[in-house]
Write a protein that holds these residues in place. Structure first.
Motif, PDB file in Angstrom:
ATOM      1  N   TYR A 177       5.034   7.986  14.359  1.00  0.00           N
ATOM      2  CA  TYR A 177       3.644   8.066  13.923  1.00  0.00           C
ATOM      3  C   TYR A 177       3.508   8.196  12.403  1.00  0.00           C
ATOM      4  CZ  TYR A 177       2.862   8.779  18.907  1.00  0.00           C
ATOM      5  OH  TYR A 177       2.833   8.618  20.281  1.00  0.00           O
ATOM      6  N   ARG A 178       4.463   8.806  11.771  1.00  0.00           N
ATOM      7  CA  ARG A 178       4.413   8.900  10.310  1.00  0.00           C
ATOM      8  C   ARG A 178       4.473   7.506   9.682  1.00  0.00           C
ATOM      9  NH1 ARG A 178       8.369  10.969   7.672  1.00  0.00           N
ATOM     10  NH2 ARG A 178       7.158  11.768   5.913  1.00  0.00           N
ATOM     11  N   ARG A 179       5.360   6.686  10.214  1.00  0.00           N
ATOM     12  CA  ARG A 179       5.450   5.318   9.695  1.00  0.00           C
ATOM     13  C   ARG A 179       4.166   4.540  10.007  1.00  0.00           C
ATOM     14  NH1 ARG A 179       9.582   0.506  11.663  1.00  0.00           N
ATOM     15  NH2 ARG A 179       9.026  -0.988  10.020  1.00  0.00           N
ATOM     16  N   ALA A 180       3.590   4.787  11.162  1.00  0.00           N
ATOM     17  CA  ALA A 180       2.358   4.101  11.530  1.00  0.00           C
ATOM     18  C   ALA A 180       1.218   4.474  10.573  1.00  0.00           C
ATOM     19  CB  ALA A 180       1.971   4.441  12.970  1.00  0.00           C
ATOM     20  N   ILE A 181       1.128   5.737  10.199  1.00  0.00           N
ATOM     21  CA  ILE A 181       0.097   6.164   9.249  1.00  0.00           C
ATOM     22  C   ILE A 181       0.345   5.532   7.885  1.00  0.00           C
ATOM     23  CG2 ILE A 181      -0.878   8.140   8.043  1.00  0.00           C
ATOM     24  CD1 ILE A 181      -1.757   7.821  10.960  1.00  0.00           C
ATOM     25  N   ARG A 182       1.599   5.427   7.498  1.00  0.00           N
ATOM     26  CA  ARG A 182       1.910   4.791   6.209  1.00  0.00           C
ATOM     27  C   ARG A 182       1.462   3.326   6.226  1.00  0.00           C
ATOM     28  NH1 ARG A 182       4.901   5.577   1.716  1.00  0.00           N
ATOM     29  NH2 ARG A 182       5.715   3.713   0.690  1.00  0.00           N
ATOM     30  N   LEU A 183       1.730   2.642   7.318  1.00  0.00           N
ATOM     31  CA  LEU A 183       1.322   1.244   7.426  1.00  0.00           C
ATOM     32  C   LEU A 183      -0.205   1.118   7.418  1.00  0.00           C
ATOM     33  CD1 LEU A 183       3.938   0.060  10.084  1.00  0.00           C
ATOM     34  CD2 LEU A 183       3.832  -0.640   7.677  1.00  0.00           C
ATOM     35  N   GLN A 184      -0.888   2.057   8.044  1.00  0.00           N
ATOM     36  CA  GLN A 184      -2.343   2.053   8.015  1.00  0.00           C
ATOM     37  C   GLN A 184      -2.857   2.184   6.574  1.00  0.00           C
ATOM     38  OE1 GLN A 184      -4.585   1.525  10.279  1.00  0.00           O
ATOM     39  NE2 GLN A 184      -3.735   1.987  12.297  1.00  0.00           N
ATOM     40  N   TYR A 185      -2.211   3.039   5.809  1.00  0.00           N
ATOM     41  CA  TYR A 185      -2.648   3.240   4.433  1.00  0.00           C
ATOM     42  C   TYR A 185      -2.344   2.008   3.577  1.00  0.00           C
ATOM     43  CZ  TYR A 185      -3.490   5.579  -0.019  1.00  0.00           C
ATOM     44  OH  TYR A 185      -3.993   5.924  -1.248  1.00  0.00           O
ATOM     45  N   LEU A 186      -1.170   1.412   3.798  1.00  0.00           N
ATOM     46  CA  LEU A 186      -0.825   0.207   3.048  1.00  0.00           C
ATOM     47  C   LEU A 186      -1.784  -0.944   3.383  1.00  0.00           C
ATOM     48  CD1 LEU A 186       3.095   0.247   3.255  1.00  0.00           C
ATOM     49  CD2 LEU A 186       1.647   0.863   1.305  1.00  0.00           C
ATOM     50  N   ARG A 187      -2.169  -1.051   4.638  1.00  0.00           N
ATOM     51  CA  ARG A 187      -3.127  -2.091   5.000  1.00  0.00           C
ATOM     52  C   ARG A 187      -4.482  -1.832   4.336  1.00  0.00           C
ATOM     53  NH1 ARG A 187      -4.194  -3.737  11.216  1.00  0.00           N
ATOM     54  NH2 ARG A 187      -4.890  -1.560  11.339  1.00  0.00           N
ATOM     55  N   THR A 188      -4.845  -0.552   4.188  1.00  0.00           N
ATOM     56  CA  THR A 188      -6.082  -0.208   3.477  1.00  0.00           C
ATOM     57  C   THR A 188      -6.000  -0.640   2.015  1.00  0.00           C
ATOM     58  OG1 THR A 188      -6.440   1.677   4.948  1.00  0.00           O
ATOM     59  CG2 THR A 188      -7.608   1.687   2.846  1.00  0.00           C
ATOM     60  N   LEU A 189      -4.846  -0.409   1.397  1.00  0.00           N
ATOM     61  CA  LEU A 189      -4.667  -0.847   0.006  1.00  0.00           C
ATOM     62  C   LEU A 189      -4.771  -2.363  -0.113  1.00  0.00           C
ATOM     63  CD1 LEU A 189      -1.729   1.446  -1.218  1.00  0.00           C
ATOM     64  CD2 LEU A 189      -4.181   1.764  -1.564  1.00  0.00           C
ATOM     65  N   LYS A 190      -4.267  -3.078   0.877  1.00  0.00           N
ATOM     66  CA  LYS A 190      -4.343  -4.532   0.825  1.00  0.00           C
ATOM     67  C   LYS A 190      -5.789  -5.026   0.934  1.00  0.00           C
ATOM     68  CE  LYS A 190      -2.331  -8.755   2.739  1.00  0.00           C
ATOM     69  NZ  LYS A 190      -3.604  -9.496   2.641  1.00  0.00           N
ATOM     70  N   LEU A 191      -6.566  -4.389   1.808  1.00  0.00           N
ATOM     71  CA  LEU A 191      -7.970  -4.771   1.930  1.00  0.00           C
ATOM     72  C   LEU A 191      -8.719  -4.576   0.610  1.00  0.00           C
ATOM     73  CD1 LEU A 191      -8.821  -3.262   5.444  1.00  0.00           C
ATOM     74  CD2 LEU A 191      -8.537  -5.679   4.875  1.00  0.00           C
TER      75      LEU A 191
END
Length: 248
Positions: free
Chosen positions: A163-177
């Motif tokens: 889940y930690r990695r999943a949250i990191r990916l969520q944040y990175l996708r937010t940065l991409k948007l």
């Protein structure tokens, strides 16, 4: 008879000296010319040139006034009181005892804090115990938000319970948007606080600041996440994406 004639002679001599002295003084006074008042020109008052006088008044060379210092501001008065308090404390006899060691402890603690901040030491990880499940099992320095397949990697992380990695990916996708919309300038190695400051004039500032705090708490906090906590954090990211879709 000869003794009586001597005073008479002196008296005659003294009388003759006074007589001739008076004659000489009168002749001297008579010889002094008397000025003719009619021939003397009357006194004339001279006034300075008004323009020249005004120039002298305005000249800085003749300004002898002393500038008055403006009143101290609130912070100047505050620090003045602090300085006076410290001076009294240090000059007192109690400084040699308790306060002396308190000041030493504050100075040493401040120095250590500054050094650790300059070395970018993680204070949370330094004073907390990390669980074994919180270990990073992949390299993050190679991440490029423009090359990540977020859907596939998110599905993989959630399936593995990472889940930690999943949250990191969520944040990175937010940065991409945000980057695709030109709201931030993403660069590897840039801090999260830099992205927050770039959105200071955007209505997305508060929502983005919240998900940033959640990500930092999860990623840098050093603790593993259970499924319930993960769902709560993921919901916050979903709400941000909905706000982003309304403003885009």
């Amino acid at each position: 008879m000869p003794f009586k004639s001597v005073p008479v002679r002196f008296s005659l001599l003294f009388f003759l000296l006074l007589f001739w002295g008076g004659v000489v003084s009168r002749s001297a006074v008579a010889s002094v010319p008397v000025p003719d008042t009619a021939a003397v020109a009357p006194l004339q008052l001279r006034y300075p040139d008004p323009q020249k006088l005004q120039e002298l008044r305005e000249s800085k060379d003749f300004q002898y006034g002393q500038d008055i210092r403006p009143d101290m501001s609130f912070w100047e008065r505050f620090w003045r009181k602090i300085g006076d308090y410290l001076s009294q404390m240090l000059s007192g006899t109690s400084y040699d005892g308790f306060w002396k060691y308190v000041l030493y402890a504050i100075a040493i603690g401040t120095t250590v804090f500054v050094i650790l901040k300059l070395l970018q030491v993680d204070f949370v990880g330094l004073f907390s115990r990390k669980s074994a499940a919180a270990a990073i099992t992949y390299e993050t320095y190679r991440e490029n938000i423009h090359e990540i397949d977020f859907d596939a990697l998110l599905a993989e992380a959630e399936a593995q319970g990472d889940y930690r990695r999943a949250i990191r990916l969520q944040y990175l996708r937010t940065l991409k948007l945000l980057t695709d919309q030109g709201l931030i300038d993403w660069k590897p190695g840039k801090t999260n606080r830099s992205y927050v400051s770039e959105l200071k004039s955007s209505p997305l500032l508060r929502p983005f600041e919240r998900v940033t705090q959640l990500f930092e708490y999860v990623w840098y906090g050093g603790s593993s996440l259970d499924e319930q906590t993960f769902e709560t954090v993921r919901q916050s990211f979903r709400e941000f994406h909905q706000s982003f879709a309304k403003t885009a």
